[in-house]
Write a protein that holds these residues in place. Structure first.
Motif, PDB file in Angstrom:
ATOM      1  N   SER A 292       0.834  -1.207   0.000  1.00 51.82           N
ATOM      2  CA  SER A 292       0.000   0.000   0.000  1.00 51.82           C
ATOM      3  C   SER A 292       0.867   1.254   0.000  1.00 51.82           C
ATOM      4  N   GLN A 293       1.966   1.226   0.749  1.00 48.05           N
ATOM      5  CA  GLN A 293       2.866   2.382   0.786  1.00 48.05           C
ATOM      6  C   GLN A 293       3.563   2.607  -0.548  1.00 48.05           C
ATOM      7  N   VAL A 294       3.916   1.504  -1.222  1.00 44.36           N
ATOM      8  CA  VAL A 294       4.741   1.621  -2.418  1.00 44.36           C
ATOM      9  C   VAL A 294       3.913   1.798  -3.683  1.00 44.36           C
ATOM     10  N   LEU A 295       2.895   0.957  -3.871  1.00 44.66           N
ATOM     11  CA  LEU A 295       2.191   0.924  -5.143  1.00 44.66           C
ATOM     12  C   LEU A 295       1.023   1.895  -5.241  1.00 44.66           C
ATOM     13  N   LEU A 296       0.299   2.100  -4.135  1.00 44.33           N
ATOM     14  CA  LEU A 296      -0.889   2.954  -4.219  1.00 44.33           C
ATOM     15  C   LEU A 296      -0.599   4.377  -4.683  1.00 44.33           C
ATOM     16  N   PRO A 297       0.423   5.079  -4.130  1.00 44.34           N
ATOM     17  CA  PRO A 297       0.620   6.484  -4.526  1.00 44.34           C
ATOM     18  C   PRO A 297       0.895   6.678  -6.011  1.00 44.34           C
ATOM     19  N   ASP A 304      -6.551  11.398  -3.662  1.00 37.63           N
ATOM     20  CA  ASP A 304      -6.663  10.034  -3.153  1.00 37.63           C
ATOM     21  C   ASP A 304      -5.547   9.699  -2.184  1.00 37.63           C
ATOM     22  N   ASN A 305      -4.360  10.258  -2.427  1.00 35.76           N
ATOM     23  CA  ASN A 305      -3.218   9.950  -1.568  1.00 35.76           C
ATOM     24  C   ASN A 305      -3.373  10.505  -0.163  1.00 35.76           C
ATOM     25  N   GLN A 306      -4.295  11.457   0.012  1.00 34.86           N
ATOM     26  CA  GLN A 306      -4.545  11.985   1.344  1.00 34.86           C
ATOM     27  C   GLN A 306      -5.488  11.085   2.135  1.00 34.86           C
ATOM     28  N   LEU A 307      -6.125  10.124   1.467  1.00 37.12           N
ATOM     29  CA  LEU A 307      -7.097   9.254   2.119  1.00 37.12           C
ATOM     30  C   LEU A 307      -6.371   8.046   2.692  1.00 37.12           C
ATOM     31  N   GLY A 308      -6.029   8.155   3.961  1.00 40.86           N
ATOM     32  CA  GLY A 308      -5.219   7.115   4.585  1.00 40.86           C
ATOM     33  C   GLY A 308      -5.895   5.771   4.672  1.00 40.86           C
ATOM     34  N   PHE A 309      -7.250   5.723   4.475  1.00 41.51           N
ATOM     35  CA  PHE A 309      -7.934   4.452   4.637  1.00 41.51           C
ATOM     36  C   PHE A 309      -7.883   3.584   3.386  1.00 41.51           C
ATOM     37  N   ARG A 310      -7.373   4.076   2.279  1.00 49.42           N
ATOM     38  CA  ARG A 310      -7.282   3.267   1.067  1.00 49.42           C
ATOM     39  C   ARG A 310      -6.138   2.258   1.211  1.00 49.42           C
ATOM     40  N   LYS A 311      -6.465   1.001   1.048  1.00 47.51           N
ATOM     41  CA  LYS A 311      -5.477  -0.056   1.246  1.00 47.51           C
ATOM     42  C   LYS A 311      -5.510  -1.042   0.086  1.00 47.51           C
ATOM     43  N   ILE A 312      -4.556  -1.953   0.101  1.00 50.36           N
ATOM     44  CA  ILE A 312      -4.508  -3.034  -0.882  1.00 50.36           C
ATOM     45  C   ILE A 312      -4.851  -4.352  -0.190  1.00 50.36           C
ATOM     46  N   THR A 313      -5.720  -5.119  -0.807  1.00 48.42           N
ATOM     47  CA  THR A 313      -6.025  -6.453  -0.309  1.00 48.42           C
ATOM     48  C   THR A 313      -5.615  -7.470  -1.370  1.00 48.42           C
ATOM     49  N   ALA A 314      -5.388  -8.702  -0.924  1.00 50.43           N
ATOM     50  CA  ALA A 314      -4.927  -9.758  -1.827  1.00 50.43           C
ATOM     51  C   ALA A 314      -5.917 -10.920  -1.816  1.00 50.43           C
ATOM     52  N   GLU A 315      -6.225 -11.441  -3.005  1.00 45.70           N
ATOM     53  CA  GLU A 315      -7.112 -12.603  -3.156  1.00 45.70           C
ATOM     54  C   GLU A 315      -6.321 -13.727  -3.817  1.00 45.70           C
ATOM     55  N   LEU A 316      -6.263 -14.860  -3.130  1.00 48.51           N
ATOM     56  CA  LEU A 316      -5.527 -16.007  -3.664  1.00 48.51           C
ATOM     57  C   LEU A 316      -6.147 -16.451  -4.989  1.00 48.51           C
ATOM     58  N   TYR A 317      -5.328 -16.637  -6.016  1.00 50.97           N
ATOM     59  CA  TYR A 317      -5.826 -16.915  -7.362  1.00 50.97           C
ATOM     60  C   TYR A 317      -5.443 -18.321  -7.843  1.00 50.97           C
ATOM     61  N   LEU A 407      -4.329  -8.394  -6.656  1.00 53.19           N
ATOM     62  CA  LEU A 407      -4.305  -7.267  -5.726  1.00 53.19           C
ATOM     63  C   LEU A 407      -5.402  -6.273  -6.073  1.00 53.19           C
ATOM     64  N   TYR A 408      -6.175  -5.872  -5.060  1.00 53.53           N
ATOM     65  CA  TYR A 408      -7.287  -4.952  -5.257  1.00 53.53           C
ATOM     66  C   TYR A 408      -7.157  -3.757  -4.314  1.00 53.53           C
ATOM     67  N   VAL A 409      -7.690  -2.614  -4.738  1.00 51.88           N
ATOM     68  CA  VAL A 409      -7.766  -1.443  -3.872  1.00 51.88           C
ATOM     69  C   VAL A 409      -9.085  -1.514  -3.105  1.00 51.88           C
ATOM     70  N   THR A 410      -9.014  -1.424  -1.785  1.00 47.95           N
ATOM     71  CA  THR A 410     -10.218  -1.436  -0.957  1.00 47.95           C
ATOM     72  C   THR A 410     -10.196  -0.242  -0.019  1.00 47.95           C
ATOM     73  N   GLU A 411     -11.293  -0.026   0.661  1.00 55.97           N
ATOM     74  CA  GLU A 411     -11.401   1.112   1.584  1.00 55.97           C
ATOM     75  C   GLU A 411     -11.882   0.612   2.943  1.00 55.97           C
ATOM     76  N   PRO A 412     -10.984   0.010   3.745  1.00 57.56           N
ATOM     77  CA  PRO A 412     -11.361  -0.510   5.059  1.00 57.56           C
ATOM     78  C   PRO A 412     -11.706   0.608   6.015  1.00 57.56           C
ATOM     79  N   LEU A 413     -12.404   0.252   7.086  1.00 55.11           N
ATOM     80  CA  LEU A 413     -12.856   1.252   8.053  1.00 55.11           C
ATOM     81  C   LEU A 413     -11.762   1.663   9.012  1.00 55.11           C
ATOM     82  N   ASN A 414     -10.912   0.744   9.403  1.00 54.31           N
ATOM     83  CA  ASN A 414      -9.894   1.042  10.409  1.00 54.31           C
ATOM     84  C   ASN A 414      -8.601   1.502   9.748  1.00 54.31           C
ATOM     85  N   VAL A 415      -8.003   2.532  10.322  1.00 53.78           N
ATOM     86  CA  VAL A 415      -6.771   3.095   9.773  1.00 53.78           C
ATOM     87  C   VAL A 415      -5.648   2.901  10.776  1.00 53.78           C
ATOM     88  N   GLY A 416      -4.514   2.446  10.332  1.00 53.41           N
ATOM     89  CA  GLY A 416      -3.358   2.278  11.209  1.00 53.41           C
ATOM     90  C   GLY A 416      -2.133   2.918  10.615  1.00 53.41           C
TER      91      GLY A 416
END
Length: 703
Positions: A292-297, A304-317, A407-416
């Motif tokens: 998320s730190q490397v690829l999303l920006p 969009d880069n100001q939205l800290g809740f945007r993350k990457i999730t992975a689905e086994l294929y 790899l997908y872009v998602t918008e989880p509720l919790n931010v860390g």
């Protein structure tokens, strides 16, 4: 005066000669001042009488001079400090005292400098040594560079300067070109630990052996393979691996809208996600946070880069097996499975093989992942965008077992807060090889220097948590550059740069750097910048009178110094050689920049590489939250800055990119007939300390 033009001044000396003379005087003054500072440091604790340190600042303007102060110091410590002063001056300026037999404290040159330095000692007395300081390696490399230039020991030809500028231009293109440092791929490794993962010797994220469970067709019995292989038990036996290979279906690939099986193009086995399970999960090791730190920006807008809740999730294929001696997959581009899919993650499980390198290409840049060397002992991984071309070279021996995730872009509720980059290998970044090759060139920064790169992305660098978040919260190109420099054993810092009248660094037309944030260099119809900035009572005093007289009659100039240097520690005062060079680094000569910029003509040529033409930068000692102050009324910023927002003045930084994102650093409120306010801004920047060429060889070998 010219007889033909009574208003035209005839100059007999060039700006180059003026600069040589000013630099000579400046070096001598800095050496004396370093000796004077140590003398004052020795005697100040012994002052007696009614004058206390909080009175110094006022007394400097009320006529209570250094001579009167000295009378209050007891004779014994004063005598010891005076003898030490003589020894130090004799060493750093041999010959200055050869014809002088009197009291060194009465020597005209030394007395004048002692008086000037005493008036500036209130900062040390009030605040002591600063709690923060610019990293020593950064200061040392710049002060040596500055000394060589001022002393005339650095001779750079026009060809060398042109070659250096071209290298900087290429580096700038790598950083912020159309396809920027473009973190289009990244990767790393996770070692396998057979024992206790919590053991003290396990110092980085590690994994226990990986289990794979699968079934074939209508057979409901699940089979199990544990990697790495070990012939001692059935689950880890090579025969079980062979059973997995046999149970795989031929792997297809997309051609248009069809799935095609063609061994000439792809020779591999596969098991679909609904037919197997595994104990390995990327999220357990922080891989997804790092992605998320490397690829999303690099794929997002600045909003969009100001939205800290945007993350990457992975689905086994899929699970894939490429076996020697002929397993391979020719160059291809993956087909996205959904609109929010941005790429793929490939995880290579611990199983021995030879060959089979994964190469990833994007807009002319290439990264190679050669996993064969650690294939038996580590989990290795790579992630890349969906539009990247990639290829798996032929497996010559063994079996290359991989898990592929979408790899997908998602918008989880919790931010860390993102975790540190402990599992990402900087060598997997496209910029790594280019920067390493640049640093391996002996002619590039032969004597060393500092590369300055303003952060590409915005960060809350003037918040209460800035010191905790930076550099760990870096992302995109900023994270790539920071990680690459660190991996090459280059000291690198992320520090705030304070603006002066909207300028953060000197203008550099050769690199297209204006020194201002985008839009701030626009000129309004009245000829002024569109957003005027100022600090209350900040005056740019012009001390060019004696400088200009030197051009006409050669009379010795008397430089006036503006010095921005943090409070010193006892060790700083006692290291005389480093102290005088640090003083030289932190000083500007009043009026010199004006002289070089406005008087340079064919008749008055200036130095090609003038040390006074381009101003340095004001680097904050640390990140600090925004505040307001009532300091500054009737006093210039340089007089109060160390009390409110400590900085160090650093000339000689080689800026590769210009400022982009600024935040308010502090505001000063003044009272009078009307209340008024002045605000200063800062930008976060990456500063990389490049050692001299002869020192870089060993460092790069270790990187």
């Amino acid at each position: 005066m010219d007889s033909q033009d009574p208003y035209r001044v005839e100059y007999r000396h060039s700006l180059a000669e003026l600069e040589d003379e000013v630099n000579k005087i400046m070096i001598e003054d800095c050496k004396i001042d370093a000796c004077a500072d140590l003398f004052l440091f020795r005697v100040l604790p012994f002052q007696s009488g009614t004058y206390q340190h909080e009175y110094y600042e006022y007394s400097a303007y009320s006529g209570y001079g250094f001579s009167n102060f000295l009378k209050s110091v007891p004779e014994e410590p004063k005598a010891a400090a005076t003898e030490e002063l003589r020894l130090n001056v004799d060493r750093v300026l041999p010959g200055l005292l050869d014809d002088y037999d009197g009291n060194i404290l009465e020597h005209e040159k030394i007395k004048g400098r002692l008086d000037a330095r005493w008036k500036g000692m209130d900062a040390y007395q009030k605040d002591g040594a600063s709690k923060n300081s610019i990293p020593r390696s950064l200061v040392d490399i710049l002060m040596e560079k500055q000394y060589r230039e001022r002393a005339g020991l650095s001779d750079v030809s026009s060809d060398e300067k042109a070659a250096f500028t071209e290298s900087c231009r290429q580096l700038q293109s790598i950083i912020e070109g159309e396809h920027a440092t473009a973190s289009f791929s990244c990767g790393g490794s996770i070692p396998i630990v057979l024992g206790d993962l919590q053991a003290p010797e396990v110092t980085r994220p590690a994994s226990s052996p990986v289990s794979i469970f699968w079934s074939k067709g209508d057979d409901a019995t699940a089979r199990k393979l544990v990697l790495p292989l070990d012939e001692s038990v059935p689950h880890t036996h090579p025969d079980t691996l062979r059973r997995l290979v046999v149970d795989c279906d031929p792997a297809s690939f997309g051609r248009g809208e069809q799935d095609v099986i063609d061994p000439e193009y792809r020779r591999a086995g596969k098991i679909n996600a609904d037919q197997f399970a595994t104990s390995f999960h990327p999220a357990d090791f922080g891989i997804l946070e790092n992605l998320s730190q490397v690829l999303l920006p690099s794929i997002s807008s600045e909003t969009d880069n100001q939205l800290g809740f945007r993350k990457i999730t992975a689905e086994l294929y899929k699970l894939n097996v490429y076996s020697g001696p002929s397993g391979h997959f020719r160059k291809h581009v993956d087909t996205p499975r959904a609109t929010n899919q941005i790429g793929s993650l490939v995880v290579c499980l611990p199983c021995p093989f030879k060959g089979g390198s994964l190469t990833v290409e994007h807009h002319g840049q290439k990264v190679e992942f050669d996993w064969s060397e650690k294939s038996e002992t580590s989990i290795q991984w790579a992630a890349f965008y969906s539009d990247c071309e990639h290829e798996i070279e032929t497996i010559t021996h063994g079996d290359r077992v991989t898990l592929t995730y979408n790899l997908y872009v998602t918008e989880p509720l919790n931010v860390g807060v993102p975790s540190p980059m402990s599992i990402v290998d900087p060598k997997a970044y496209p910029a790594y090889s280019w920067i390493r090759n640049l640093l391996e060139q002996e002619e590039f920064m032969k004597d060393g220097g500092v590369l300055g790169i303003f952060c590409s992305h915005a960060y809350p660098h003037s918040s209460n948590l800035a010191d905790l978040q930076l550099p760990r919260a870096l992302k995109g190109a900023d994270l790539v550059l920071y990680s690459v420099f660190r991996s090459l054993n280059i000291d690198v810092e992320v520090l705030p740069i304070l603006e002066k009248d909207g300028h953060y660094c000197a203008e550099d037309p050769s690199l297209g750097i204006t020194g201002t944030v985008p839009g701030e260099d626009e000129i309004a119809p009245n000829g002024r910048r569109r957003r005027s900035r100022f600090y209350m009572s900040e005056y740019d005093y012009d001390h060019s009178g004696t400088l200009q007289r030197f051009l006409g009659n050669g009379k010795k100039p008397w430089p006036n110094y503006v010095e921005l240097l943090p409070s010193a520690s006892p060790a700083d005062y006692e290291d005389i050689d480093r102290r005088w060079k640090t003083l030289m680094l932190s000083r500007r000569v009043g009026g010199m920049q004006n002289m070089v910029e406005n008087f340079a003509t064919e008749e008055l040529p200036a130095k090609v590489n003038s040390t006074h033409r381009n101003p340095g930068v004001q680097v904050g000692l640390s990140h600090r939250p925004y505040k307001t102050f009532n300091r500054g009324y009737e006093r210039g910023l340089d007089e109060v800055i160390q009390s409110i927002w400590p900085v160090q003045y650093l000339p000689g930084v080689t800026w590769i990119t210009g400022p982009k994102h600024e935040e308010m650093a502090f505001s000063q409120i003044a009272y009078g007939n009307e209340a008024s306010i002045g605000t200063r801004y800062s930008c976060a920047a990456i500063l990389a300390v490049v050692p001299p060429a002869e020192q870089r060889v060993g460092m790069l070998r270790q990187g």
